[in-house]
Design a protein around this motif. Sequence first.
Motif: not given
Length: 584
Positions: A86-87, A211-212, A217-218, A245-246
């Motif tokens: 999951s994220l 959802l930053s 970071h990826r 984004p994002w």
Amino acid sequence: MADITTDVLVIGTGPAGSATAALLSTYGVENMVINRYRWLANTPRAHITNQRTMEVLRDLGTEVEKEAYLFATEQDLMGENIFCTSLAGEEIGRLKTWGKHPLSRAEHQLSSPSFMNDLPQTFMEPLLFKTACSRGTQARMSTEYLSHEQDAEGVTTTCRDRLTGRNITIRSKYLVGADGGNSRVAEHAGLEFEGKMGVGGSMNILFKADLSKYVAHRPSVLYWVLQPGSNVGGIGMGLVRMVRPWNEWLIVWGYDINEPEPEVDEAFATKVARDLVGDPELEIDLQSVSTWTVNNMYATTMSNGRVFCMGDATHRHPPSNGLGSNTSIQDGFNLAWKLSMVLKGQAGPKLLASYQDERAPVAKQIVTRANQSIEEFGPIFEALGLLESIDPVKMQQNMDARCDDTPEAERQREAVRKAIASKVYEFDAHGVEMNHRYKSDAVLMDGQSEPPFDKDPELHYQPTTFPGARLPHAWVFADDGSKVSTLDLAGKGSFAVLTGIGGQGWVDAAAEVGEEFGIEIAAHVIGPRQQWHDFTGDWARAREVRDSGVILTRPDQHVAWRRDTIAEDPAAELRRVLKTVLDR
Ligand code: FDA
């Protein structure tokens, strides 16, 4: 007597139709485009915009190319392709994609003056449509194509004006069916197809949420979530797709095509989003929900008489490899100049047959590749042990096993790495995007043999001036130090000759034969103290002919013909070639 007349009627204002209309207007061809809806794409749909497509936009004008970059997410933010539970959960692996890997980035930079980027269709369509209309295209929205009939002189198309409910007829010399995956034009034109529609089912859940903290970071456009035991959908894998984004996202979730289409309400959409993000408290601002089917079908015939089809009307495939709107726009780049030259009496009608000869193989290639890319997720599931059981507990145990300190676990880790790395065929297939080599009567090989590919042709672009290939890119310089791409010297609706010292005969021949044929043939001499300098030697290395030789390019920047050295009578040679290529 028809209600309206035009030279080219284009059905559909998607990427294919809008690009074709924009190109036709740029070439000075009267055209009309219709759409059954009142406006353009209302969901983001296609995003990945490859270098070849950006070159088409550049050919439309640097202002068009620049505006695309303005709205696009840049390449640097596209390529940390993540596989995770999951994220918020465990990351299983990642793959640098879309030119993010330094070696791939070097290939991108060497191949083109343009950059890959991520431009949602909600931005691409208005850009192309605006370019078309501002340059002369007549657009009729809320106008639905119903049927057409063609005769020796033209096509009569019946449409319904959805605002009045009345039928209207439009008479055109040519009809272009860019009416998408359920194309009625293709059906009525009797085009032939191979493959199957509806081989899988998917739903799109479009939502806004910041959802930053999980992704910035990826940075990537794609986050693949493998979730054993998810109680929705078939294989337990979902895609969280960046739209902007994002804070804007699209979840793609499969459903069993053999079952009825699922009802996706807000509660269901929120649950899927929470599961894939891995945050049970996540609040989403749901924008829209839609379902779509995975198709595996391509046209083996793309035209019938005066009717030409393009885009999803002729290639229907899943979004894997991001080839949908790219190929659609490139279809338009192939057809528009041919229609223009035939309509202006500069070419014979046989030139139009080359559209199918050149683009049908591309349709087959991309449909096959996109569907194969779906299959190629299999080894990842297999390596993680997700195919051995449907029991969520057992599936989780199999995934966990890769972390053990055992020889089997080491083998499993190796298998997972290999399986993820092999997805480069979906997410960094630069060759699929750039290696088109056309074979048709609009290309003259003069008995030369095609150079073989030194590397995998799906992964790596191989520049060549072999007739039929896209002109290789190299930067060349003007006296004031400014630089242009060799691709900028070609295109713009004209044929062009590129030569070097000793090739003045080709320049003279271009003027003479151009006048004779009533066409513009641009001429460029590249070399020391010439119009363009090749300070780096990149062009000399790419051109594959000698200084006095010549490369003749078509308006779509593909090589029509080349010759190694100056001819005894360059005008006679150029005349011979253009007579064949232009069916004169
Ligand atoms: P497209 O379907 O875009 O346009 C067809 C046009 O014809 C529209 O303007 C339509 O209104 C019009 N039309 C249709 N019938 C008509 C009629 N009878 N009369 C008048 N007008 C008519 N691809 C990808 O690479 N990545 C992705 O993530 C996605 N996601 C995605 C989601 C959804 C929901 C859809 C529907 C599609 C995608 N795609 C995609 C596919 C991608 O959008 C597609 O490849 C391109 O839009 C194809 O462009 P075309 O111009 O050929 O057709």
